[in-house]
Write a protein that holds these residues in place. Structure first.
Motif, short mmCIF file in Angstrom:
data_model
loop_
_atom_site.label_atom_id
_atom_site.label_comp_id
_atom_site.label_asym_id
_atom_site.label_seq_id
_atom_site.Cartn_x
_atom_site.Cartn_y
_atom_site.Cartn_z
N LEU A 205 -23.02 -10.04 113.93
CA LEU A 205 -21.96 -9.29 113.28
C LEU A 205 -22.44 -8.24 112.18
O LEU A 205 -21.99 -7.18 112.10
N ALA A 206 -23.71 -8.37 111.83
CA ALA A 206 -24.22 -7.33 110.99
C ALA A 206 -24.61 -6.08 111.78
O ALA A 206 -24.73 -4.87 111.24
N ALA A 207 -24.85 -6.35 113.18
CA ALA A 207 -25.32 -4.98 113.81
C ALA A 207 -23.77 -4.34 114.13
O ALA A 207 -23.95 -3.18 113.93
N VAL A 208 -22.92 -4.97 114.21
CA VAL A 208 -21.47 -4.52 114.49
C VAL A 208 -21.09 -3.70 112.93
O VAL A 208 -20.58 -2.61 113.08
N PHE A 209 -21.48 -4.43 111.89
CA PHE A 209 -21.09 -3.89 110.41
C PHE A 209 -22.01 -2.62 110.41
O PHE A 209 -21.40 -1.36 109.91
N PHE A 210 -23.43 -2.69 110.65
CA PHE A 210 -24.25 -1.38 110.70
C PHE A 210 -23.37 -0.18 111.59
O PHE A 210 -23.48 0.94 111.06
N TYR A 211 -22.97 -0.29 112.52
CA TYR A 211 -22.54 0.50 113.36
C TYR A 211 -21.30 1.04 112.77
O TYR A 211 -20.96 2.45 112.76
N ILE A 212 -20.47 0.24 112.49
CA ILE A 212 -18.99 0.73 111.67
C ILE A 212 -19.36 1.60 110.55
O ILE A 212 -18.76 2.55 110.30
N PHE A 213 -20.03 0.88 109.63
CA PHE A 213 -20.34 1.48 108.27
C PHE A 213 -21.03 2.83 108.52
O PHE A 213 -20.74 3.84 107.65
N MET A 214 -22.11 2.95 109.37
CA MET A 214 -22.81 4.23 109.45
C MET A 214 -22.41 5.30 110.24
O MET A 214 -22.39 6.48 109.81
N TRP A 215 -21.24 5.15 111.20
CA TRP A 215 -20.61 5.94 111.74
C TRP A 215 -19.10 6.19 111.76
O TRP A 215 -18.65 7.17 112.25
N LYS A 216 -18.56 5.16 111.16
CA LYS A 216 -16.97 5.24 110.93
C LYS A 216 -16.47 5.22 109.70
O LYS A 216 -15.36 5.33 109.38
N THR A 217 -17.46 5.53 108.85
CA THR A 217 -16.99 5.57 107.16
C THR A 217 -17.58 6.72 106.49
O THR A 217 -18.77 7.13 106.89
N LYS A 218 -16.71 7.09 105.43
CA LYS A 218 -17.40 8.14 104.48
C LYS A 218 -18.69 8.13 103.94
O LYS A 218 -19.57 8.89 104.02
N GLN A 219 -18.95 6.70 103.35
CA GLN A 219 -20.25 6.36 102.90
C GLN A 219 -21.44 6.67 104.00
O GLN A 219 -22.52 6.99 103.69
N GLY A 220 -21.16 6.12 105.07
CA GLY A 220 -22.07 6.07 106.22
C GLY A 220 -22.38 7.61 106.28
O GLY A 220 -23.63 7.73 106.71
N TYR A 221 -21.34 8.26 106.44
CA TYR A 221 -21.74 9.91 106.84
C TYR A 221 -22.69 10.30 105.85
O TYR A 221 -23.42 11.07 106.02
N GLU A 222 -22.33 10.05 104.40
CA GLU A 222 -23.04 10.63 103.28
C GLU A 222 -24.53 10.10 103.41
O GLU A 222 -25.51 10.93 103.22
N LEU A 223 -24.83 8.90 103.90
CA LEU A 223 -26.06 8.47 104.05
C LEU A 223 -26.82 9.00 105.07
O LEU A 223 -28.05 9.55 104.89
N ARG A 224 -26.04 9.23 106.28
CA ARG A 224 -26.77 9.88 107.29
C ARG A 224 -27.21 11.36 106.94
O ARG A 224 -28.11 11.63 107.26
N ALA A 225 -26.13 12.15 106.09
CA ALA A 225 -26.29 13.53 105.77
C ALA A 225 -27.55 13.48 104.71
O ALA A 225 -28.73 14.40 104.87
N VAL A 226 -27.72 12.69 103.85
CA VAL A 226 -28.66 12.69 102.92
C VAL A 226 -30.22 12.44 103.86
O VAL A 226 -31.03 12.93 103.53
N GLY A 227 -30.04 11.64 104.93
CA GLY A 227 -31.41 11.16 105.66
C GLY A 227 -31.68 12.61 106.23
O GLY A 227 -32.87 13.06 106.39
#
Length: 359
Positions: A205-227
């Motif tokens: 479930l953590a792997a699914v959370f990782f995917y959804i959070f990082m690629w499907k949420t605004k916060q995940g988009y910000e984290l990737r942008a900062v990266g």
């Protein structure tokens, strides 16, 4: 669903697959040089893992912490951070879960076990957040901080166990309360008393959370942008420092969960350790094999766990030193890092495919 399927069709997946094949072939060459039969050795390895239900269950148990420590490294990497501190976060999470599991009495299992798991996750996250804060506020390189905090985490874990939970006359803690255990008793009995536990389900479930959070949420988009680019992210109005701390905290939560599951689902006590168990460092290898992709990490943990657990069978049945498996794993990581070599290997296949399309 279409976006999810793209993960398995991208060029990176082909490169990882070819790297694994090349690593296995190089391991076979090393075996031949040493006078061993690689076919017999690899057969014994996979027979050890998939030959019976007990060993299969134990192999799954071996893979579970690798999934989480792999996710820990991959999550930070997606945010442009190199979290080499998974080992310390693993140990701190384990210790927090141990203390909650040992010291709290009279709680029902439905409260006690989740509370111990949450304690491990939160303390692992806070331990990683220290490195994130120092990176964000003081500009301290997270690699240096994490390496130092790995040692601090090890000695802090030993100190806490020695002071508050040591079993008299033994070099380990007392057992956790039965209500804090996350073992799956009925499944364990079905699999010959293999140490299977609910942590495996949570890791998936953590792997699914990782995917959804990082690629499907605004916060995940910000984290990737900062990266990708901190300056551009800052110019776009993102709080770079907050995202750095957030990324490290979530990364540490994954590693802390891995430690919590080991003590609550596998050993049910915590040893006073002379050295780090290495699970956090193995997670880095898993993340590299999985190309820092959550579902790639799952596949990488299956490969790593199979090779690691199966190496004992290879040693007993084929008389091949288990250290050769480390050569195989190291070779796979080398080929993944040296993608130019892999691209040179697969280039003829791509060229042939393009010619067929033209014709």
């Amino acid at each position: 669903m279409a976006n999810l399927l793209k993960i398995f069709t991208k060029d990176s997946f082909v490169l990882a697959l070819v790297s694994i094949i090349l690593g296995l072939l190089l391991g076979a060459v090393v075996m031949l040089i040493g006078g061993y039969d690689p076919i017999v050795a690899y057969s014994a390895l996979f027979s050890r893992v998939y030959g019976d239900s007990y060993n299969f269950g134990e192999a799954i148990r071996e893979m579970t912490p690798l999934i989480l420590t792999g996710l820990a490294f991959a999550f930070a990497a997606r945010a442009g951070l190199f979290n080499i501190g998974g080992e310390g976060q693993f140990l701190v999470g384990m210790t927090a879960a141990s203390i909650v599991g040992i010291k709290l009495h009279g709680l029902p299992a439905i409260i006690h076990a989740p509370l111990a798991v949450i304690a491990g996750a939160v303390f692992g996250g806070l331990w990683a957040a220290i490195a994130g804060y120092l990176k964000a506020k003081r500009g301290v390189n997270e690699v240096i901080t994490c390496i130092m905090m790995n040692w601090i985490g090890l000695y802090l874990a030993n100190l806490v166990i020695n002071q508050f939970a040591l079993l008299e006359g033994e070099n380990r803690s007392v057992d956790i309360q039965p209500s804090a255990s996350i073992s799956i008793e009925w499944l364990s009995q079905m699999m010959g008393n293999a140490r299977v536990h609910w942590g495996t389900v949570i890791a998936l479930l953590a792997a699914v959370f990782f995917y959804i959070f990082m690629w499907k949420t605004k916060q995940g988009y910000e984290l990737r942008a900062v990266g990708f680019n901190q300056d551009a992210s800052r110019y776009a109005g993102m709080n770079v420092n907050r995202n750095i701390v957030k990324a490290m905290f979530i990364s540490g939560v994954f590693a802390g969960l891995a430690g919590a599951f080991e003590v609550l689902g596998v050993f049910h006590y915590q040893s006073v350790m002379a050295g780090s168990p290495g699970t956090g460092f193995d997670g880095i290898a898993v993340a590299l094999i999985g190309m820092n992709n959550p579902f790639g990490v799952l596949l990488g943990s299956v490969l790593f766990g199979t090779l690691t657990y199966g190496s004992a069978g290879m040693s007993f049945s084929a008389d091949v030193p288990p250290e050769i498996i480390r050569v195989v794993i190291g070779s796979i990581i080398f080929f993944i890092a040296a993608q130019g070599i892999v691209r040179w290997v697969v280039k003829p296949l791509y060229s042939k495919r393009k010619k067929e399309k033209v014709l």
